[in-house]
Design a protein around this motif. Structure first.
Motif, mmCIF file in Angstrom:
data_model
loop_
_atom_site.group_PDB
_atom_site.id
_atom_site.type_symbol
_atom_site.label_atom_id
_atom_site.label_comp_id
_atom_site.label_asym_id
_atom_site.label_seq_id
_atom_site.Cartn_x
_atom_site.Cartn_y
_atom_site.Cartn_z
ATOM 1 N N GLN A 182 38.368 -23.050 -9.446
ATOM 2 C CA GLN A 182 37.471 -23.352 -8.338
ATOM 3 C C GLN A 182 36.057 -23.517 -8.859
ATOM 4 O O GLN A 182 35.744 -23.102 -9.979
ATOM 5 C CB GLN A 182 37.531 -22.240 -7.291
ATOM 6 C CG GLN A 182 37.187 -20.864 -7.848
ATOM 7 C CD GLN A 182 37.671 -19.729 -6.979
ATOM 8 O OE1 GLN A 182 38.809 -19.722 -6.495
ATOM 9 N NE2 GLN A 182 36.798 -18.742 -6.742
ATOM 10 N N LYS A 183 35.192 -24.099 -8.051
ATOM 11 C CA LYS A 183 33.842 -24.435 -8.498
ATOM 12 C C LYS A 183 32.917 -23.234 -8.555
ATOM 13 O O LYS A 183 32.070 -23.115 -9.462
ATOM 14 C CB LYS A 183 33.253 -25.502 -7.564
ATOM 15 C CG LYS A 183 31.959 -26.112 -8.054
ATOM 16 C CD LYS A 183 31.528 -27.272 -7.162
ATOM 17 C CE LYS A 183 30.223 -27.897 -7.668
ATOM 18 N NZ LYS A 183 29.786 -29.019 -6.799
ATOM 19 N N TYR A 184 33.066 -22.326 -7.587
ATOM 20 C CA TYR A 184 32.187 -21.165 -7.502
ATOM 21 C C TYR A 184 33.020 -19.890 -7.422
ATOM 22 O O TYR A 184 34.253 -19.949 -7.323
ATOM 23 C CB TYR A 184 31.260 -21.282 -6.290
ATOM 24 C CG TYR A 184 30.341 -22.478 -6.347
ATOM 25 C CD1 TYR A 184 29.255 -22.501 -7.218
ATOM 26 C CD2 TYR A 184 30.553 -23.600 -5.545
ATOM 27 C CE1 TYR A 184 28.413 -23.599 -7.293
ATOM 28 C CE2 TYR A 184 29.712 -24.708 -5.606
ATOM 29 C CZ TYR A 184 28.644 -24.692 -6.484
ATOM 30 O OH TYR A 184 27.809 -25.778 -6.561
ATOM 31 N N VAL A 185 32.362 -18.743 -7.433
ATOM 32 C CA VAL A 185 33.117 -17.499 -7.540
ATOM 33 C C VAL A 185 33.927 -17.155 -6.295
ATOM 34 O O VAL A 185 34.905 -16.413 -6.375
ATOM 35 C CB VAL A 185 32.195 -16.314 -7.925
ATOM 36 C CG1 VAL A 185 31.650 -16.481 -9.328
ATOM 37 C CG2 VAL A 185 31.061 -16.115 -6.918
ATOM 38 N N ALA A 186 33.540 -17.689 -5.140
ATOM 39 C CA ALA A 186 34.281 -17.396 -3.907
ATOM 40 C C ALA A 186 35.102 -18.581 -3.417
ATOM 41 O O ALA A 186 35.714 -18.506 -2.357
ATOM 42 C CB ALA A 186 33.320 -16.946 -2.806
ATOM 43 N N ALA A 242 27.513 -14.805 -3.028
ATOM 44 C CA ALA A 242 28.173 -14.160 -4.169
ATOM 45 C C ALA A 242 27.732 -14.792 -5.481
ATOM 46 O O ALA A 242 27.614 -14.104 -6.500
ATOM 47 C CB ALA A 242 29.693 -14.230 -4.014
ATOM 48 N N ASP A 243 27.483 -16.096 -5.485
ATOM 49 C CA ASP A 243 26.945 -16.759 -6.675
ATOM 50 C C ASP A 243 25.479 -16.397 -6.858
ATOM 51 O O ASP A 243 25.049 -16.013 -7.955
ATOM 52 C CB ASP A 243 27.084 -18.281 -6.543
ATOM 53 C CG ASP A 243 28.517 -18.735 -6.381
ATOM 54 O OD1 ASP A 243 29.274 -18.657 -7.349
ATOM 55 O OD2 ASP A 243 28.871 -19.173 -5.264
ATOM 56 N N LEU A 244 24.715 -16.523 -5.802
ATOM 57 C CA LEU A 244 23.268 -16.267 -5.862
ATOM 58 C C LEU A 244 22.962 -14.859 -6.370
ATOM 59 O O LEU A 244 22.001 -14.658 -7.128
ATOM 60 C CB LEU A 244 22.665 -16.497 -4.478
ATOM 61 C CG LEU A 244 21.153 -16.399 -4.326
ATOM 62 C CD1 LEU A 244 20.683 -17.299 -3.170
ATOM 63 C CD2 LEU A 244 20.674 -14.972 -4.076
ATOM 64 N N PHE A 245 23.777 -13.883 -5.983
ATOM 65 C CA PHE A 245 23.527 -12.501 -6.385
ATOM 66 C C PHE A 245 23.478 -12.326 -7.904
ATOM 67 O O PHE A 245 22.837 -11.402 -8.411
ATOM 68 C CB PHE A 245 24.597 -11.571 -5.797
ATOM 69 C CG PHE A 245 24.480 -11.322 -4.315
ATOM 70 C CD1 PHE A 245 23.311 -11.605 -3.621
ATOM 71 C CD2 PHE A 245 25.557 -10.790 -3.613
ATOM 72 C CE1 PHE A 245 23.205 -11.369 -2.252
ATOM 73 C CE2 PHE A 245 25.463 -10.538 -2.250
ATOM 74 C CZ PHE A 245 24.292 -10.825 -1.569
ATOM 75 N N HIS A 246 24.149 -13.191 -8.656
ATOM 76 C CA HIS A 246 24.189 -13.088 -10.121
ATOM 77 C C HIS A 246 22.879 -13.502 -10.795
ATOM 78 O O HIS A 246 22.651 -13.160 -11.962
ATOM 79 C CB HIS A 246 25.281 -14.006 -10.686
ATOM 80 C CG HIS A 246 26.684 -13.590 -10.405
ATOM 81 N ND1 HIS A 246 27.306 -13.809 -9.196
ATOM 82 C CD2 HIS A 246 27.610 -12.987 -11.199
ATOM 83 C CE1 HIS A 246 28.559 -13.356 -9.249
ATOM 84 N NE2 HIS A 246 28.762 -12.854 -10.446
ATOM 85 N N LEU A 247 22.050 -14.254 -10.103
ATOM 86 C CA LEU A 247 20.961 -14.972 -10.771
ATOM 87 C C LEU A 247 19.933 -14.105 -11.501
ATOM 88 O O LEU A 247 19.644 -14.376 -12.682
ATOM 89 C CB LEU A 247 20.266 -15.900 -9.766
ATOM 90 C CG LEU A 247 21.077 -17.143 -9.369
ATOM 91 C CD1 LEU A 247 20.462 -17.815 -8.148
ATOM 92 C CD2 LEU A 247 21.171 -18.120 -10.541
ATOM 93 N N PRO A 248 19.342 -13.085 -10.891
ATOM 94 C CA PRO A 248 18.226 -12.408 -11.576
ATOM 95 C C PRO A 248 18.600 -11.771 -12.910
ATOM 96 O O PRO A 248 17.930 -11.995 -13.922
ATOM 97 C CB PRO A 248 17.771 -11.366 -10.552
ATOM 98 C CG PRO A 248 18.244 -11.890 -9.231
ATOM 99 C CD PRO A 248 19.533 -12.572 -9.525
ATOM 100 N N TYR A 249 19.658 -10.969 -12.927
ATOM 101 C CA TYR A 249 20.015 -10.310 -14.180
ATOM 102 C C TYR A 249 20.683 -11.270 -15.160
ATOM 103 O O TYR A 249 20.476 -11.169 -16.371
ATOM 104 C CB TYR A 249 20.885 -9.079 -13.916
ATOM 105 C CG TYR A 249 20.069 -7.898 -13.469
ATOM 106 C CD1 TYR A 249 19.262 -7.212 -14.377
ATOM 107 C CD2 TYR A 249 20.056 -7.496 -12.136
ATOM 108 C CE1 TYR A 249 18.479 -6.151 -13.968
ATOM 109 C CE2 TYR A 249 19.271 -6.425 -11.724
ATOM 110 C CZ TYR A 249 18.483 -5.759 -12.646
ATOM 111 O OH TYR A 249 17.696 -4.708 -12.230
#
Length: 217
Positions: free
Chosen positions: A154-158, A165-172
């Motif tokens: 799939q293209k994204y994690v969900a 759910a994808d956006l949450f990964h960005l900062p770290y």
């Protein structure tokens, strides 16, 4: 009254909320919290955020903290503004919740520890330990092997739509490179690389990654 985001223009959790607000085109004002003067430990601040952490929002008198909770709340408040970042169909929402839980338990802990070791420790005048950093990166790599399997289907994690759910990964995830790791651009996991390039090239993240502009109201 315009939404107020109390935080720092370049703190990880403030950036998470900032990216969300840009994505949804929600007007807001950033109120800088002065860490140098321990403003986040002042009685007035602790009344709003009892843990003395950033960020929190003031939505016309409604106070809410924890970056993921803030994003979820505002997504529900503004479901038709900007892209829909939490699915509403039952099974799609179940997959979203699964992916959000994966980020919280299988990405954030290891990325956070690695970033703390090589990025935050020097900032606070402490000496980083390369062996500790390498261990956290290896632990993260083991989890990213599972991401590779998921993202091969799939293209994204969900699923095939971009979500919180994808956006949450960005900062770290973004700070891993600053710590000296190329784990998210490692071509041995081509689907992780493709996904990471995709989500970090979104306009909302590009606009905030180097610091949140004080206001977009």
């Amino acid at each position: 009254m315009v939404l107020k985001l109390y935080g720092s223009n370049n703190s990880t959790c403030s950036l998470r909320v900032g990216a969300f607000l840009r994505e949804k085109k929600i007007p807001f004002e950033l109120v800088e919290v002065n860490f140098a003067q321990d403003e986040h430990k002042s009685p007035a601040y602790l009344e709003k955020q009892p843990f003395g952490q950033i960020p929190y929002i003031d939505d016309d008198g409604y106070i809410l903290y924890e970056s993921r909770a803030i994003c979820r709340y505002l997504e529900e408040k503004f479901p038709n503004q900007g892209p829909k970042l939490i699915p509403t169909e039952l099974k799609a929402k179940g997959l979203f919740e699964q992916a959000a839980s994966v980020e919280l338990n299988n990405f954030e802990p290891y990325a956070h520890k690695a970033v703390f070791e090589k990025v935050f420790k020097p900032y606070f005048g402490q000496t980083p330990d390369q062996a500790t950093f390498d261990k956290h990166i290896a632990d993260l790599g083991a989890r990213l092997n599972a991401y590779e399997v998921i993202l091969s289907k799939q293209k994204y994690v969900a699923g095939n739509e971009y979500t919180l759910a994808d956006l949450f990964h960005l900062p770290y995830g973004w700070l891993l490179a600053a710590g000296g790791s190329n784990i998210l651009s490692d071509e041995s996991r081509p689907n992780v690389v493709r996904w990471w390039k995709d989500i970090t090239s979104r306009d909302a993240w590009v606009e905030v990654k180097d610091g949140i502009v004080k206001s977009n109201a």
